[in-house]
Scaffold this motif. Structure first.
Motif, PDB file in Angstrom:
ATOM      1  N   LEU A   1       0.904  -1.148  -0.025  1.00 41.27           N
ATOM      2  CA  LEU A   1      -0.007   0.034  -0.005  1.00 41.27           C
ATOM      3  C   LEU A   1       1.037   1.330  -0.140  1.00 41.27           C
ATOM      4  N   GLU A   2       0.264   2.364  -0.543  1.00 42.73           N
ATOM      5  CA  GLU A   2       0.997   3.538  -0.160  1.00 42.73           C
ATOM      6  C   GLU A   2       1.007   4.077   1.120  1.00 42.73           C
ATOM      7  N   GLU A   3       2.136   4.846   1.627  1.00 41.08           N
ATOM      8  CA  GLU A   3       2.077   5.278   2.793  1.00 41.08           C
ATOM      9  C   GLU A   3       0.764   5.630   3.665  1.00 41.08           C
ATOM     10  N   ARG A   4       0.093   6.709   3.178  1.00 42.82           N
ATOM     11  CA  ARG A   4      -0.962   7.280   3.680  1.00 42.82           C
ATOM     12  C   ARG A   4      -2.012   6.151   3.933  1.00 42.82           C
ATOM     13  N   ASP A   5      -2.252   5.183   3.197  1.00 42.55           N
ATOM     14  CA  ASP A   5      -3.210   4.058   3.021  1.00 42.55           C
ATOM     15  C   ASP A   5      -2.868   3.080   3.939  1.00 42.55           C
ATOM     16  N   LYS A   6      -1.411   2.654   3.931  1.00 47.87           N
ATOM     17  CA  LYS A   6      -1.003   1.774   5.054  1.00 47.87           C
ATOM     18  C   LYS A   6      -1.003   2.339   6.570  1.00 47.87           C
ATOM     19  N   GLU A   7      -0.845   3.597   6.589  1.00 46.07           N
ATOM     20  CA  GLU A   7      -1.357   4.233   7.826  1.00 46.07           C
ATOM     21  C   GLU A   7      -2.597   4.367   8.574  1.00 46.07           C
TER      22      GLU A   7
ATOM     23  N   ILE B   1      -4.937   1.842   7.704  1.00 39.94           N
ATOM     24  CA  ILE B   1      -5.154   0.491   7.853  1.00 39.94           C
ATOM     25  C   ILE B   1      -4.350   0.208   9.183  1.00 39.94           C
ATOM     26  N   LEU B   2      -3.153   0.691   9.665  1.00 41.89           N
ATOM     27  CA  LEU B   2      -2.467  -0.017  10.781  1.00 41.89           C
ATOM     28  C   LEU B   2      -3.325   1.029  12.038  1.00 41.89           C
ATOM     29  N   LEU B   3      -3.618   2.092  11.669  1.00 41.91           N
ATOM     30  CA  LEU B   3      -4.127   2.827  12.868  1.00 41.91           C
ATOM     31  C   LEU B   3      -5.555   2.268  13.289  1.00 41.91           C
ATOM     32  N   ARG B   4      -6.466   1.950  12.065  1.00 42.78           N
ATOM     33  CA  ARG B   4      -7.677   1.436  12.430  1.00 42.78           C
ATOM     34  C   ARG B   4      -7.685  -0.179  12.781  1.00 42.78           C
ATOM     35  N   PHE B   5      -7.000  -0.770  12.059  1.00 44.30           N
ATOM     36  CA  PHE B   5      -7.097  -2.405  12.685  1.00 44.30           C
ATOM     37  C   PHE B   5      -6.186  -2.956  13.629  1.00 44.30           C
ATOM     38  N   TYR B   6      -4.923  -2.306  13.719  1.00 50.26           N
ATOM     39  CA  TYR B   6      -3.631  -2.777  14.570  1.00 50.26           C
ATOM     40  C   TYR B   6      -3.718  -2.043  15.642  1.00 50.26           C
ATOM     41  N   LYS B   7      -3.936  -0.724  15.579  1.00 55.94           N
ATOM     42  CA  LYS B   7      -3.819   0.211  16.836  1.00 55.94           C
ATOM     43  C   LYS B   7      -5.302   0.311  17.444  1.00 55.94           C
ATOM     44  N   GLU B   8      -6.354  -0.004  16.687  1.00 59.56           N
ATOM     45  CA  GLU B   8      -7.772  -0.119  16.994  1.00 59.56           C
ATOM     46  C   GLU B   8      -8.230   1.320  17.149  1.00 59.56           C
ATOM     47  N   LYS B   9      -7.828   2.274  16.554  1.00 59.72           N
ATOM     48  CA  LYS B   9      -8.416   3.548  16.515  1.00 59.72           C
ATOM     49  C   LYS B   9      -9.553   3.517  15.732  1.00 59.72           C
ATOM     50  N   THR B  10     -10.403   4.709  16.215  1.00 60.92           N
ATOM     51  CA  THR B  10     -11.773   4.827  15.623  1.00 60.92           C
ATOM     52  C   THR B  10     -11.397   5.637  14.367  1.00 60.92           C
ATOM     53  N   GLN B  11     -12.457   5.816  13.315  1.00 61.64           N
ATOM     54  CA  GLN B  11     -12.253   6.700  12.416  1.00 61.64           C
ATOM     55  C   GLN B  11     -12.041   8.179  12.710  1.00 61.64           C
ATOM     56  N   ALA B  12     -12.650   8.558  13.682  1.00 60.40           N
ATOM     57  CA  ALA B  12     -12.457   9.976  14.136  1.00 60.40           C
ATOM     58  C   ALA B  12     -11.139  10.252  14.626  1.00 60.40           C
ATOM     59  N   GLN B  13     -10.463   9.336  15.578  1.00 64.76           N
ATOM     60  CA  GLN B  13      -9.256   9.385  16.010  1.00 64.76           C
ATOM     61  C   GLN B  13      -8.276   9.144  14.849  1.00 64.76           C
ATOM     62  N   VAL B  14      -8.462   8.480  13.844  1.00 67.28           N
ATOM     63  CA  VAL B  14      -7.530   8.267  12.661  1.00 67.28           C
ATOM     64  C   VAL B  14      -7.807   9.691  11.795  1.00 67.28           C
ATOM     65  N   ALA B  15      -8.700  10.293  11.620  1.00 71.05           N
ATOM     66  CA  ALA B  15      -9.067  11.624  11.134  1.00 71.05           C
ATOM     67  C   ALA B  15      -8.225  12.781  11.845  1.00 71.05           C
ATOM     68  N   LYS B  16      -8.276  12.690  13.286  1.00 73.88           N
ATOM     69  CA  LYS B  16      -7.662  13.673  13.830  1.00 73.88           C
ATOM     70  C   LYS B  16      -6.055  13.541  13.809  1.00 73.88           C
ATOM     71  N   ILE B  17      -5.492  12.349  13.695  1.00 75.89           N
ATOM     72  CA  ILE B  17      -4.148  12.074  13.630  1.00 75.89           C
ATOM     73  C   ILE B  17      -3.665  12.516  12.275  1.00 75.89           C
ATOM     74  N   LEU B  18      -4.441  12.044  10.995  1.00 72.97           N
ATOM     75  CA  LEU B  18      -3.937  12.446   9.874  1.00 72.97           C
ATOM     76  C   LEU B  18      -4.267  13.956   9.364  1.00 72.97           C
ATOM     77  N   GLY B  19      -5.012  14.505  10.225  1.00 73.65           N
ATOM     78  CA  GLY B  19      -5.564  15.862   9.707  1.00 73.65           C
ATOM     79  C   GLY B  19      -6.642  15.989   8.747  1.00 73.65           C
ATOM     80  N   ILE B  20      -7.562  14.922   8.699  1.00 72.50           N
ATOM     81  CA  ILE B  20      -8.377  15.025   7.524  1.00 72.50           C
ATOM     82  C   ILE B  20      -9.911  14.602   8.434  1.00 72.50           C
ATOM     83  N   THR B  21     -10.949  14.573   7.526  1.00 71.56           N
ATOM     84  CA  THR B  21     -12.130  14.178   8.237  1.00 71.56           C
ATOM     85  C   THR B  21     -12.518  12.947   8.303  1.00 71.56           C
TER      86      THR B  21
END
Length: 190
Positions: free
Chosen positions: A140-146, A148-168
């Motif tokens: 995967l590309e770096e952003r896509d990899k990040e 997936i890793l945040l959502r399924f391995y770090k078990e972050k919510t979509q809202a938490q991932v959005a905050k980390i990546l600076g997107i909605t």
């Protein structure tokens, strides 16, 4: 060594094939090697240390009526605790994973260590699946990899991932759905 010895000692007047003579000879040599040297090689210094430890344990128990600690053994023999532990472990016999070592509490039948470790799942399939998923993630590309890793391995919510990546959160949802769809298609193609 058994094969070489059997060739040297083989006589054509035996009226048998070399293999018929050599195989039992080789098996005998293997058994002798395991019997004399053990299935695991241990250095002479470790064997000698193990003998000293056993003698010290026996003497200490005889005099004090209690077990001697590793720290006391290390101090008495002027050796590192790690070396003491290694020497003590080296004298343990090697057990087969298939040996009948345990008794089932329910029915009293003996079971092997392998049976106690085995699960009802297909371990080979689980390992294969993990390897395939790992390979797909690595491609995967770096952003896509990040994501997936945040959502399924770090078990972050979509809202938490959005905050980390600076997107909605909506963008995270779309990215996630697209990535999973692509991964699924790659699996189907394979």
């Amino acid at each position: 060594m058994g094969f070489i010895k059997s060739i040297k000692r083989f006589d054509l007047s035996f009226d048998v094939k070399l293999s018929t003579y050599a195989v039992p000879y080789m098996i005998g040599e293997i058994k002798r090697y395991i019997r004399d040297d053990g299935p695991v090689k241990v250095s002479r210094s470790i064997k000698e240390l193990s003998i000293k430890i056993k003698e010290l344990q026996k003497d200490f128990f005889y005099k004090k009526g209690e077990e001697i600690s590793i720290n006391q053994i290390a101090k008495e023999l002027k050796a590192a605790k790690e070396d003491i532990a290694l020497a003590m472990e080296s004298s343990n016999t090697v057990e087969s994973i298939e040996g009948s070592n345990y008794t089932n509490q329910k029915d009293g039948n003996s079971i092997s260590l392998l049976e106690t470790l085995s699960s009802n799942q297909n371990e080979e399939e689980i390992i294969t699946n993990k390897l395939v998923v790992k390979q797909l993630i690595e491609n995967l590309e770096e952003r896509d990899k990040e994501v997936i890793l945040l959502r399924f391995y770090k078990e972050k919510t979509q809202a938490q991932v959005a905050k980390i990546l600076g997107i909605t959160q909506v963008q995270v949802s779309r990215i996630e759905r697209k990535i999973l769809g692509n991964m699924k298609n790659k699996l189907i193609e394979a």
